[in-house]
Design an enzyme around this catalytic site. Structure first.
Site, PDB file in Angstrom:
ATOM      1  N   CYS A  77       0.836  -1.199   0.000  1.00  0.00           N
ATOM      2  CA  CYS A  77       0.000   0.000   0.000  1.00  0.00           C
ATOM      3  C   CYS A  77       0.879   1.260   0.000  1.00  0.00           C
ATOM      4  O   CYS A  77       1.601   1.507  -0.950  1.00  0.00           O
ATOM      5  CB  CYS A  77      -0.991  -0.050   1.164  1.00  0.00           C
ATOM      6  SG  CYS A  77      -2.322   1.173   1.012  1.00  0.00           S
ATOM      7  N   HIS A 175      -3.750  -4.870  -0.163  1.00  0.00           N
ATOM      8  CA  HIS A 175      -3.284  -5.455   1.098  1.00  0.00           C
ATOM      9  C   HIS A 175      -3.368  -6.972   0.994  1.00  0.00           C
ATOM     10  O   HIS A 175      -4.442  -7.536   1.188  1.00  0.00           O
ATOM     11  CB  HIS A 175      -4.166  -4.972   2.259  1.00  0.00           C
ATOM     12  CG  HIS A 175      -3.939  -3.546   2.618  1.00  0.00           C
ATOM     13  ND1 HIS A 175      -2.948  -3.155   3.505  1.00  0.00           N
ATOM     14  CD2 HIS A 175      -4.544  -2.412   2.214  1.00  0.00           C
ATOM     15  CE1 HIS A 175      -2.969  -1.840   3.628  1.00  0.00           C
ATOM     16  NE2 HIS A 175      -3.915  -1.367   2.846  1.00  0.00           N
ATOM     17  N   GLU A 177      -2.399  -9.107   3.077  1.00  0.00           N
ATOM     18  CA  GLU A 177      -2.747  -9.652   4.398  1.00  0.00           C
ATOM     19  C   GLU A 177      -4.242  -9.569   4.685  1.00  0.00           C
ATOM     20  O   GLU A 177      -4.732 -10.181   5.634  1.00  0.00           O
ATOM     21  CB  GLU A 177      -1.940  -8.934   5.503  1.00  0.00           C
ATOM     22  CG  GLU A 177      -2.407  -7.552   5.889  1.00  0.00           C
ATOM     23  CD  GLU A 177      -2.023  -6.423   4.920  1.00  0.00           C
ATOM     24  OE1 GLU A 177      -2.304  -5.260   5.254  1.00  0.00           O
ATOM     25  OE2 GLU A 177      -1.452  -6.703   3.842  1.00  0.00           O
TER      26      GLU A 177
END
Length: 193
Positions: A77, A175, A177
Site C-alpha cells: 500500500c 493489502h 494480508e
C-alpha cells in the site's frame, strides 16, 4: 529464514504478522538497519499519509537503507507508493526504486477506493498459482499509473498499477494480508521467491 517488517510508525503491522504466522513463518518488527540488512525477506508496510511517512523514514536513515537492500523486499500500500519516484500526496519525494510518480484519482471518482477489486495482467513469480481477475482488497486515494515496472493492474475509473516489480523489489497497492486466500498465496510466493 528471517523475515523483518520495517518499523517506522506507519504500518498495519499486526495483520501482516498474523498473515505470515498463518503461513508457518514468524516475522520480526525492526527499525535496526543491521537487522533489516541481514533479513532473508523484508516487508515494507504503510498506512497513512506519504509526506509524514517519508519524514519518519528520513529521520531514521531508512530512506537511504531501503533502496540498497539486495534481498526480496515487498512494499504494501503506502509502502509501495513510497518506493516510487514521488507522490502528489504532500508533494513527497519517494525512494525512487520504481520509475513512476504516484498521483491522486480524478475528482470524478469517490475516494478512497475501499473494498474488493480484480487484478489482471499478472507478470511475476509473485503471482504464481493466482488466476487472472482474482479479487484483492484495497484502500487508497492515490495510485501509481501503469509503467514499465507494472506487474499487475486493477481498474477504478482507469487502469492503474495494482503491483510493481523491479529487480528484488516488489510492491502491491492492495493489502495481501487482508485479501483472503489470494493474498495468502501472494505472501507465500513472496516468501518463497
Amino acid at each position: 529464514m528471517k523475515i523483518v517488517i520495517i518499523d517506522y510508525g506507519a504500518g498495519n503491522i499486526q495483520s501482516i504478522k498474523f498473515a505470515i504466522r498463518r503461513l508457518g513463518y514468524e516475522a520480526t518488527l525492526s527499525d535496526n538497519p543491521e537487522e533489516i540488512k541481514q533479513a532473508g525477506r523484508v516487508i515494507f508496510p504503510g498506512v497513512g499519509e506519504a509526506s509524514s511517512a517519508m519524514a519518519k523514514l528520513r529521520a531514521s536513515g531508512l530512506d537511504r537503507l531501503i533502496p540498497q537492500l539486495t534481498q526480496p523486499v515487498l512494499g504494501i500500500c503506502l509502502g509501495m507508493q513510497l518506493m516510487c519516484k514521488g507522490s502528489e500526496e504532500g508533494n513527497t519525494k519517494g525512494l525512487d526504486i520504481f520509475d513512476v510518480d504516484v498521483v491522486k484519482f480524478p475528482e470524478s471518482v469517490k475516494v478512497p477506493q475501499i473494498g474488493w477489486n480484480e487484478i489482471s495482467n499478472l507478470k511475476s513469480g509473485l503471482f504464481t498459482s493466482i488466476t487472472e481477475n482474482s479479487h484483492i482488497y484495497l484502500v487508497h486515494s492515490y495510485y501509481a499509473p501503469t509503467c514499465e515496472d507494472t506487474i499487475a493492474v486493477s481498474e477504478y475509473a482507469l487502469l492503474y498499477s495494482a503491483a510493481l516489480g523491479k529487480d528484488n523489489f516488489y510492491g502491491t497497492q492492495f493489502h495481501p494480508e487482508k485479501s483472503s486466500s489470494v493474498g495468502a498465496q501472494i505472501l507465500k510466493n513472496f516468501l518463497e521467491l
